[in-house]
Enzyme design. Structure first.
Site, PDB file in Angstrom:
ATOM      1  N   CYS A   7      -2.397 -31.244 -16.514  1.00 36.58           N
ATOM      2  CA  CYS A   7      -3.955 -31.677 -16.213  1.00 36.58           C
ATOM      3  C   CYS A   7      -4.716 -30.768 -17.273  1.00 36.58           C
ATOM      4  O   CYS A   7      -6.045 -30.949 -17.135  1.00 36.58           O
ATOM      5  CB  CYS A   7      -4.261 -31.727 -14.783  1.00 36.58           C
TER       6      CYS A   7
ATOM      7  N   SER B 137       1.041  -4.412  10.746  1.00 42.19           N
ATOM      8  CA  SER B 137      -0.249  -4.671   9.695  1.00 42.19           C
ATOM      9  C   SER B 137      -1.094  -3.311  10.036  1.00 42.19           C
ATOM     10  O   SER B 137      -1.221  -3.098  11.273  1.00 42.19           O
ATOM     11  CB  SER B 137      -1.030  -6.048  10.202  1.00 42.19           C
TER      12      SER B 137
ATOM     13  N   ILE C  46       3.077 -13.052   2.001  1.00 47.88           N
ATOM     14  CA  ILE C  46       3.161 -14.063   1.043  1.00 47.88           C
ATOM     15  C   ILE C  46       4.826 -14.206   0.724  1.00 47.88           C
ATOM     16  O   ILE C  46       5.173 -15.172  -0.252  1.00 47.88           O
ATOM     17  CB  ILE C  46       2.416 -13.513  -0.209  1.00 47.88           C
TER      18      ILE C  46
ATOM     19  N   HIS D 218      -3.025 -15.437   3.265  1.00 43.09           N
ATOM     20  CA  HIS D 218      -2.913 -14.994   1.827  1.00 43.09           C
ATOM     21  C   HIS D 218      -1.926 -15.937   0.955  1.00 43.09           C
ATOM     22  O   HIS D 218      -1.829 -15.230  -0.203  1.00 43.09           O
ATOM     23  CB  HIS D 218      -2.756 -13.677   1.730  1.00 43.09           C
TER      24      HIS D 218
ATOM     25  N   CYS E  96      -0.726 -26.532 -16.679  1.00 35.91           N
ATOM     26  CA  CYS E  96      -0.583 -27.763 -15.893  1.00 35.91           C
ATOM     27  C   CYS E  96      -0.674 -29.017 -17.012  1.00 35.91           C
ATOM     28  O   CYS E  96      -1.564 -28.646 -17.861  1.00 35.91           O
ATOM     29  CB  CYS E  96      -1.271 -28.010 -14.808  1.00 35.91           C
TER      30      CYS E  96
ATOM     31  N   ARG F 106       0.666  -1.289  -0.030  1.00 38.00           N
ATOM     32  CA  ARG F 106      -0.001   0.091  -0.072  1.00 38.00           C
ATOM     33  C   ARG F 106       0.819   1.314   0.040  1.00 38.00           C
ATOM     34  O   ARG F 106       0.220   2.255  -0.160  1.00 38.00           O
ATOM     35  CB  ARG F 106      -0.818   0.116   1.081  1.00 38.00           C
TER      36      ARG F 106
END
Length: 258
Positions: free
Chosen positions: A157, A195, A104, A122, A155, A37
């Site tokens: 798949c 935070s 993250i 997250h 992927c 931010r």
């Protein structure tokens, strides 16, 4: 003479038997990772890509991966800082029961906190997953293929591959949210570090901790809307405060030696 607020912080940690650490982007800025931010941060430069757009559009998937590799340098070279290592030490000594993080970057694990003691609300941007079969992918091969072809990875798949993060519009991970709730219910001290506490539902854990009888400490440079219910608020730089905690514990342990 020790600062009264710092003394109180030390006392809260010393008297607790089960601490939950809740961390946000501010804990990693000393490691060279900009707050999303902040001016010049990712959200200041790019409009977030909604998960629905990622799923619906090849163009959006390509742009998401382009941004990922463009902004990845700070995370790839980042190392844990003193705040991470102090939390790791407290968790290793069983004072800290777990780390609930909005980050993250994987720095809590890199600092020595066992993976099963880190709850990532997250997700994690240091690897990728197939959204269909959940196969995990290392980023380097994806980066090389992307630079060569310019195509978003798929992927075997047939599912779309995405960094293992929670995007705007994507559902919060149910298992992690349930674990975080259980840990918060059981703690006697909840420490929120770095935070802004504006992202829900994650920020709601602070009120949940207080409701279940835990003490609440907030360490953040700027005021938050939860300061009014906290037992202690420290509007300070995170590194020096956490370093003082490490120094205080070391002094206490040395004093206890025969």
């Amino acid at each position: 003479m020790i600062d009264p607020e710092i003394r109180r912080f030390h006392e809260l940690v010393a008297s607790a038997s089960r601490i939950v650490f809740f961390t946000g982007a501010g804990i990693s800025t000393d490691s060279g990772i900009p707050d999303f931010r902040s001016p010049g941060g990712v959200w200041d430069r790019f409009k977030p890509i909604d998960f629905g757009d990622f799923m619906a559009s090849e163009e959006a998937r390509i742009e998401a991966w382009r941004r990922k590799f463009e902004t990845d340098k700070s995370i790839r070279r980042a190392k844990p800082n003193i705040a991470h290592t102090v939390i790791a030490d407290l968790t290793d000594k069983k004072k800290g029961s777990c780390v609930i993080t909005q980050n993250i970057d994987g720095l809590h694990q890199a600092s020595g906190v066992r993976g099963d003691r880190v709850i990532e609300l997250h997700g994690n941007t240091t690897y990728a997953k197939c959204l269909r079969c959940q196969t995990r992918y290392a980023l380097d091969p994806i980066r090389k293929a992307f630079e060569k072809s310019g195509r978003a990875p798929v992927c075997e798949c047939g599912g779309y591959i995405k960094t293992a993060t929670i995007s705007f519009g994507q559902a919060m991970p149910e298992a992690e949210m349930a674990r975080a709730e259980d840990e918060t219910r059981s703690c006697d001290l909840f420490i929120a570090i770095g935070s802004s506490l504006v992202v829900q539902p994650a920020a709601g854990f602070l009120a949940f901790a207080k409701h279940h009888g835990a003490k609440l400490a907030i360490l953040n440079r700027d005021p938050t809307e939860f300061d009014r219910i906290a037992d202690l608020t420290l509007h300070r730089e995170i590194g020096p405060v956490m370093a003082s905690l490490a120094q205080g514990r070391a002094a206490l342990e040395n004093a206890e030696e025969p």
